[in-house]
Design a protein around this motif. Structure first.
Motif, PDB file in Angstrom:
ATOM      1  N   MET A   1       0.837  -1.212   0.000  1.00 20.33           N
ATOM      2  CA  MET A   1       0.000   0.000   0.000  1.00 20.33           C
ATOM      3  C   MET A   1       0.868   1.258   0.000  1.00 20.33           C
ATOM      4  O   MET A   1       0.635   2.212   0.743  1.00 20.33           O
ATOM      5  CB  MET A   1      -0.975  -0.015   1.175  1.00 20.33           C
ATOM      6  CG  MET A   1      -2.019  -1.115   1.051  1.00 20.33           C
ATOM      7  SD  MET A   1      -2.976  -1.378   2.563  1.00 20.33           S
ATOM      8  CE  MET A   1      -1.752  -2.238   3.590  1.00 20.33           C
ATOM      9  N   GLU A   2       1.880   1.223  -0.855  1.00 19.37           N
ATOM     10  CA  GLU A   2       2.802   2.339  -1.045  1.00 19.37           C
ATOM     11  C   GLU A   2       2.753   2.784  -2.501  1.00 19.37           C
ATOM     12  O   GLU A   2       2.458   1.996  -3.403  1.00 19.37           O
ATOM     13  CB  GLU A   2       4.241   1.920  -0.707  1.00 19.37           C
ATOM     14  CG  GLU A   2       4.450   1.454   0.712  1.00 19.37           C
ATOM     15  CD  GLU A   2       5.798   0.766   0.917  1.00 19.37           C
ATOM     16  OE1 GLU A   2       6.131   0.470   2.081  1.00 19.37           O
ATOM     17  OE2 GLU A   2       6.514   0.524  -0.084  1.00 19.37           O
ATOM     18  N   VAL A   3       3.032   4.059  -2.724  1.00 13.94           N
ATOM     19  CA  VAL A   3       3.185   4.563  -4.089  1.00 13.94           C
ATOM     20  C   VAL A   3       4.676   4.753  -4.354  1.00 13.94           C
ATOM     21  O   VAL A   3       5.446   4.956  -3.413  1.00 13.94           O
ATOM     22  CB  VAL A   3       2.429   5.902  -4.273  1.00 13.94           C
ATOM     23  CG1 VAL A   3       0.939   5.683  -4.162  1.00 13.94           C
ATOM     24  CG2 VAL A   3       2.890   6.973  -3.288  1.00 13.94           C
ATOM     25  N   PRO A   4       5.056   4.642  -5.642  1.00 12.26           N
ATOM     26  CA  PRO A   4       4.234   4.490  -6.842  1.00 12.26           C
ATOM     27  C   PRO A   4       3.943   3.038  -7.187  1.00 12.26           C
ATOM     28  O   PRO A   4       4.646   2.118  -6.751  1.00 12.26           O
ATOM     29  CB  PRO A   4       5.118   5.124  -7.918  1.00 12.26           C
ATOM     30  CG  PRO A   4       6.514   4.786  -7.467  1.00 12.26           C
ATOM     31  CD  PRO A   4       6.476   4.880  -5.971  1.00 12.26           C
ATOM     32  N   VAL A   5       2.903   2.878  -8.011  1.00 16.09           N
ATOM     33  CA  VAL A   5       2.571   1.605  -8.637  1.00 16.09           C
ATOM     34  C   VAL A   5       2.251   1.896 -10.100  1.00 16.09           C
ATOM     35  O   VAL A   5       1.493   2.832 -10.385  1.00 16.09           O
ATOM     36  CB  VAL A   5       1.355   0.926  -7.978  1.00 16.09           C
ATOM     37  CG1 VAL A   5       1.041  -0.395  -8.674  1.00 16.09           C
ATOM     38  CG2 VAL A   5       1.587   0.702  -6.489  1.00 16.09           C
ATOM     39  N   VAL A   6       2.818   1.122 -11.002  1.00 18.28           N
ATOM     40  CA  VAL A   6       2.543   1.246 -12.428  1.00 18.28           C
ATOM     41  C   VAL A   6       1.683   0.065 -12.868  1.00 18.28           C
ATOM     42  O   VAL A   6       1.991  -1.087 -12.540  1.00 18.28           O
ATOM     43  CB  VAL A   6       3.850   1.286 -13.246  1.00 18.28           C
ATOM     44  CG1 VAL A   6       3.619   0.843 -14.677  1.00 18.28           C
ATOM     45  CG2 VAL A   6       4.433   2.693 -13.241  1.00 18.28           C
ATOM     46  N   ILE A   7       0.601   0.369 -13.589  1.00 19.82           N
ATOM     47  CA  ILE A   7      -0.217  -0.667 -14.214  1.00 19.82           C
ATOM     48  C   ILE A   7      -0.191  -0.408 -15.711  1.00 19.82           C
ATOM     49  O   ILE A   7      -0.777   0.561 -16.203  1.00 19.82           O
ATOM     50  CB  ILE A   7      -1.656  -0.665 -13.673  1.00 19.82           C
ATOM     51  CG1 ILE A   7      -1.632  -0.893 -12.146  1.00 19.82           C
ATOM     52  CG2 ILE A   7      -2.483  -1.749 -14.363  1.00 19.82           C
ATOM     53  CD1 ILE A   7      -3.008  -0.852 -11.502  1.00 19.82           C
ATOM     54  N   ASP A   8       0.533  -1.252 -16.416  1.00 18.84           N
ATOM     55  CA  ASP A   8       0.732  -1.114 -17.862  1.00 18.84           C
ATOM     56  C   ASP A   8       0.082  -2.309 -18.538  1.00 18.84           C
ATOM     57  O   ASP A   8       0.704  -3.366 -18.700  1.00 18.84           O
ATOM     58  CB  ASP A   8       2.232  -1.055 -18.155  1.00 18.84           C
ATOM     59  CG  ASP A   8       2.532  -0.892 -19.640  1.00 18.84           C
ATOM     60  OD1 ASP A   8       1.656  -0.396 -20.366  1.00 18.84           O
ATOM     61  OD2 ASP A   8       3.654  -1.248 -20.065  1.00 18.84           O
ATOM     62  N   GLY A   9      -1.191  -2.152 -18.883  1.00 21.68           N
ATOM     63  CA  GLY A   9      -1.917  -3.282 -19.455  1.00 21.68           C
ATOM     64  C   GLY A   9      -2.084  -4.375 -18.412  1.00 21.68           C
ATOM     65  O   GLY A   9      -2.667  -4.159 -17.352  1.00 21.68           O
ATOM     66  N   GLU A  10      -1.534  -5.538 -18.697  1.00 28.90           N
ATOM     67  CA  GLU A  10      -1.636  -6.668 -17.777  1.00 28.90           C
ATOM     68  C   GLU A  10      -0.502  -6.700 -16.761  1.00 28.90           C
ATOM     69  O   GLU A  10      -0.465  -7.580 -15.902  1.00 28.90           O
ATOM     70  CB  GLU A  10      -1.632  -7.986 -18.575  1.00 28.90           C
ATOM     71  CG  GLU A  10      -2.788  -8.133 -19.553  1.00 28.90           C
ATOM     72  CD  GLU A  10      -4.127  -8.116 -18.836  1.00 28.90           C
ATOM     73  OE1 GLU A  10      -4.269  -8.791 -17.805  1.00 28.90           O
ATOM     74  OE2 GLU A  10      -5.039  -7.411 -19.328  1.00 28.90           O
TER      75      GLU A  10
END
Length: 261
Positions: free
Chosen positions: A50-59
């Protein structure tokens, strides 16, 4: 691409600078559950810490800022942020490591006093003095690494510059910036003129201006500050163990997953 982030997070800023340097479009989003410790929802599903950053690139879902930087560098290799030579690459990664651990912890500790009023009176004065002294040491170390070059990567902006920029800029915001006219101050003047960095710093400034209004959330328990390892170490070694104990008693601090929520 979706980027879970907070504009004040030095880790998120580093990633945004890298994406913007490479011209990669992304949608920034401040998770609704950020700082609450909640374990439900899409943010917690994307990153159990539950920390940032998080990248969601498609799947593909990636957390941890250094791993994200590596993904960005390999996914979009041009323009490169890491140099080609192994020694120069190690130099960049070491610079980032010190910024992500020691420097971030000092900045964070100063913010605990300035923004979140975790200490008052003599204790607050002591912690501010500790932060100022340690900031000078870290800036001297960075100045030595920069030397007479324009950038930490030599003649071009690179990986280390993206990592150092949020740290120095936050120090400047706190009134702890490098001495006027110093090589590090001149570097900061150069780096903040780059459009990707300028856009990221503008987002930081806007969020910092709202901190006074939101700080109470982190002292009443509505939000809880995360005491990661280097942050906890800084507070204890700098004389602020009572700050930690008070936060535990009040229930307005938390520790990283998989510990107590």
């Amino acid at each position: 691409m979706l980027l879970y982030e907070h504009p004040l997070s030095s880790y998120a800023q580093k990633v945004k600078i890298a994406l913007r340097e490479k011209g990669v479009p992304f949608t920034p989003e401040l998770p609704e559950s950020f700082g609450t410790g909640r374990t439900d929802g899409p943010f917690a599903a994307a990153n159990p810490r539950m920390e940032v950053p998080v990248v969601i690139d498609g799947e593909v879902t990636i957390f941890e800022s250094t791993v994200i930087l590596e993904y960005i560098e390999e996914r979009w290799p041009e323009p490169p942020l890491l140099p080609r030579e192994p020694a120069a690459r190690a130099f960049a990664r070491l610079t980032e490591e010190v910024c992500d651990t020691q420097y971030e912890a000092v900045n964070w500790g100063f913010g605990e006093v300035l923004w979140f009023r975790r200490a008052t009176g003599a204790l607050a004065d002591h912690l501010r003095a500790q932060a100022a002294a340690q900031t000078r040491i870290l800036q001297a170390w960075l100045s030595d690494r920069l030397g007479a070059a324009d950038w930490f990567g030599g003649d071009r902006f690179g990986w280390a510059d993206a990592a150092v920029a949020p740290m120095i800029n936050r120090s400047v915001h706190y009134g702890l910036g490098p001495a006027e006219g110093s090589t590090l101050a001149r570097w900061h003047a150069r780096v903040r003129e780059r459009p990707p960095v300028a856009a990221t710093f503008a987002e930081f400034d806007a969020a910092a201006a709202r901190m006074a209004a939101s700080a109470d959330l982190y002292t009443t328990g509505g939000r809880r500050r995360e005491y990661r390892d280097h942050r906890l170490e800084w507070m204890v070694k700098s004389g602020g163990i009572e700050v930690v104990l008070a936060g535990l008693r009040a229930g307005n601090i938390r520790f990283p997953w998989p510990g107590a929520p």
